[in-house]
Structures are given as C-alpha cells and as structure tokens.
Design a protein around this motif. Structure first.
Motif, mmCIF file in Angstrom:
data_model
loop_
_atom_site.group_PDB
_atom_site.id
_atom_site.type_symbol
_atom_site.label_atom_id
_atom_site.label_comp_id
_atom_site.label_asym_id
_atom_site.label_seq_id
_atom_site.Cartn_x
_atom_site.Cartn_y
_atom_site.Cartn_z
ATOM 1 N N ALA A 220 0.832 -1.207 0.000
ATOM 2 C CA ALA A 220 0.000 0.000 0.000
ATOM 3 C C ALA A 220 0.863 1.253 0.000
ATOM 4 O O ALA A 220 1.958 1.270 0.565
ATOM 5 C CB ALA A 220 -0.923 -0.003 1.213
ATOM 6 N N GLY B 228 -4.580 -4.223 -1.007
ATOM 7 C CA GLY B 228 -5.228 -5.014 -2.053
ATOM 8 C C GLY B 228 -4.267 -6.038 -2.595
ATOM 9 O O GLY B 228 -3.041 -5.875 -2.509
ATOM 10 N N ALA C 219 -0.442 -1.122 -4.542
ATOM 11 C CA ALA C 219 -1.863 -1.448 -4.501
ATOM 12 C C ALA C 219 -2.656 -0.155 -4.369
ATOM 13 O O ALA C 219 -2.285 0.724 -3.592
ATOM 14 C CB ALA C 219 -2.157 -2.367 -3.319
ATOM 15 N N ASN C 220 -3.725 -0.029 -5.146
ATOM 16 C CA ASN C 220 -4.567 1.167 -5.109
ATOM 17 C C ASN C 220 -3.751 2.451 -5.280
ATOM 18 O O ASN C 220 -3.694 3.292 -4.371
ATOM 19 C CB ASN C 220 -5.360 1.221 -3.802
ATOM 20 C CG ASN C 220 -6.358 0.096 -3.675
ATOM 21 O OD1 ASN C 220 -7.312 0.016 -4.442
ATOM 22 N ND2 ASN C 220 -6.122 -0.797 -2.727
ATOM 23 N N ALA D 35 -4.328 5.123 -6.601
ATOM 24 C CA ALA D 35 -5.057 6.393 -6.486
ATOM 25 C C ALA D 35 -4.674 7.129 -5.209
ATOM 26 O O ALA D 35 -4.780 8.372 -5.141
ATOM 27 C CB ALA D 35 -6.567 6.131 -6.522
ATOM 28 N N GLU D 36 -4.222 6.398 -4.200
ATOM 29 C CA GLU D 36 -3.785 7.019 -2.946
ATOM 30 C C GLU D 36 -2.581 7.945 -3.164
ATOM 31 O O GLU D 36 -2.320 8.824 -2.341
ATOM 32 C CB GLU D 36 -3.392 5.955 -1.919
ATOM 33 C CG GLU D 36 -4.516 5.422 -1.091
ATOM 34 C CD GLU D 36 -3.999 4.717 0.143
ATOM 35 O OE1 GLU D 36 -4.439 5.065 1.242
ATOM 36 O OE2 GLU D 36 -3.154 3.817 0.017
ATOM 37 N N ALA E 293 -4.661 1.910 1.973
ATOM 38 C CA ALA E 293 -5.518 1.097 1.105
ATOM 39 C C ALA E 293 -4.735 -0.113 0.597
ATOM 40 O O ALA E 293 -3.818 0.021 -0.206
ATOM 41 C CB ALA E 293 -6.042 1.923 -0.066
ATOM 42 N N GLN F 37 -1.552 -5.377 -7.682
ATOM 43 C CA GLN F 37 -0.630 -4.254 -7.656
ATOM 44 C C GLN F 37 -0.434 -3.721 -9.070
ATOM 45 O O GLN F 37 -0.533 -4.461 -10.045
ATOM 46 C CB GLN F 37 0.724 -4.689 -7.084
ATOM 47 C CG GLN F 37 0.642 -5.228 -5.662
ATOM 48 C CD GLN F 37 1.976 -5.744 -5.166
ATOM 49 O OE1 GLN F 37 3.027 -5.349 -5.649
ATOM 50 N NE2 GLN F 37 1.942 -6.653 -4.207
#
Length: 211
Positions: free
Chosen positions: A152, A158, A202-203, A205-206, A156, A161
C-alpha cells in the motif's frame, strides 16, 4: 536515554499528525518524559499536560474501546459515517490491526466487519461511537497487518498491484533519493540528470495527493 527519547519522539509524532486530540498519547508522553533527565523531561511534561484531561472526548472513548477490543479479542459495535455519505451505519467489528497514517493525519483500524462479511478499514475519526460486546473472535493465522500494508502507498491494501513510474527533473532528484518512499521502489537515473521512480503499488489512487 536514547530508547526513552525514541519512544517519546514516536508519541510526539503521533500527537502532531492526529486530527483529534488523544489524551492517551499525552499520558504516554508524560510518562516517557518522566523517565528522561529533568533538563529534557520537564519541558516535555509541559508539552503533554494540556491534553491529559480530554478522556471524555468522543474520539478518546472510541480509541479506548477499539484498543481494548483488539487486546482482549472482543468484538466491537461501531457507529460509522463514511467520507462520502451523511448516513450512519452500524457494524460489528473484529479489530485485527491498528495503523497510524501520517499521510492522512489519522489512525485506522483494520478488521472483519459485519454486513461486508470481509476485512475492511475504518478511520477512527469517522467512528461516532464504539461499544465493547461480550462476543469474542480469533484473528486468522494467515493475517499479518504489516505484510498486508506492504504494497500500500498509505492505508488502502489489495492483492492486485500496479506499476507506477514517475519521472522527476534534476532539481529534485537528490531529494527523491534521500527517502525510502515505498518498499518496492527502484530509482533509475535519466540522461538529463533526473530520475525515474518505479514502484509496485496497490490502489495507486492514494498517491495522487503526494504526487
């Protein structure tokens, strides 16, 4: 001395990045300051004192119940309001891990939540109330909080990746190389004196806020 100072600095950092006052951090700071020589500890005691009596704040009560549930393996009934809705939802939460975030100036709890029937993340500052239940739970043997957050960028997590590649100009390349931004990072020099920063995140957008 050095170990007590390190613990105090960790508590001080959490105190500074938290949006909500946390009297338990202040108490920890006060006790750590007492272990330091007076020349250092006395001003630190004064720094912690203003927040010592805030135990009746809603956030302090939520923090107390969530940490107690985590320690005693008892489920917690929470009233939560997300960032995108005014509706308040009730969940039964089994706290698996508590994680601070300097990026978001907040503290998060990760755990198994009813209704979702899955592991979810909740920002403590968005939990309006929390009540300890008598129902116990077990953390799955394969759950590992730090490992879950390894990929992460912030909080966030997940399983999937994505590769993120950022190009930086020469003027900031030394600054990029000074820090470990992510465990997966690889820095490549470019012909113009700049660099490429490659990461598996992962994610991603963060990352937008940081970028």
């Amino acid at each position: 001395l050095q170990e007590a100072t390190a613990l105090f600095l960790a508590a001080r950092l959490l105190d500074r990045v938290s949006d909500e006052p946390n009297p338990y951090v202040a108490r920890a700071m006060s006790k750590l300051a007492a272990a330091l020589p007076p020349a250092i500890g006395t001003p630190l005691q004064e720094l912690a004192r203003p927040r010592l009596e805030e135990t009746d704040s809603p956030f302090a009560q939520v923090f107390e119940v969530i940490t107690l549930g985590w320690a005693t393996r008892r489920k917690v009934r929470i009233q939560h309001r997300s960032a995108t809705s005014e509706r308040v939802h009730e969940y039964i939460l089994s706290p698996y891990w508590i994680e601070p975030s300097g990026m978001y100036n907040a503290t998060y709890v990760i755990g198994y939540a009813s209704w979702f029937e899955a592991v979810r993340t909740f920002k403590l500052e968005r939990i309006l109330s929390a009540r300890l239940t008598e129902e116990t739970y077990e953390i799955p043997p394969d759950f590992n909080g730090p490992a879950l957050l390894q990929s992460a960028w912030g909080i966030a997590f997940g399983e999937e990746q994505q590769e993120v590649v950022l190009r930086f100009v020469p003027q900031v390349t030394r600054r990029i190389k000074e820090s470990a931004w992510h465990p997966s990072q690889v820095v490549e020099d470019t012909p113009d004196g700049g660099c490429l920063l490659r990461m598996q995140v992962a994610n991603p957008a963060e990352m937008v806020y940081w970028i």
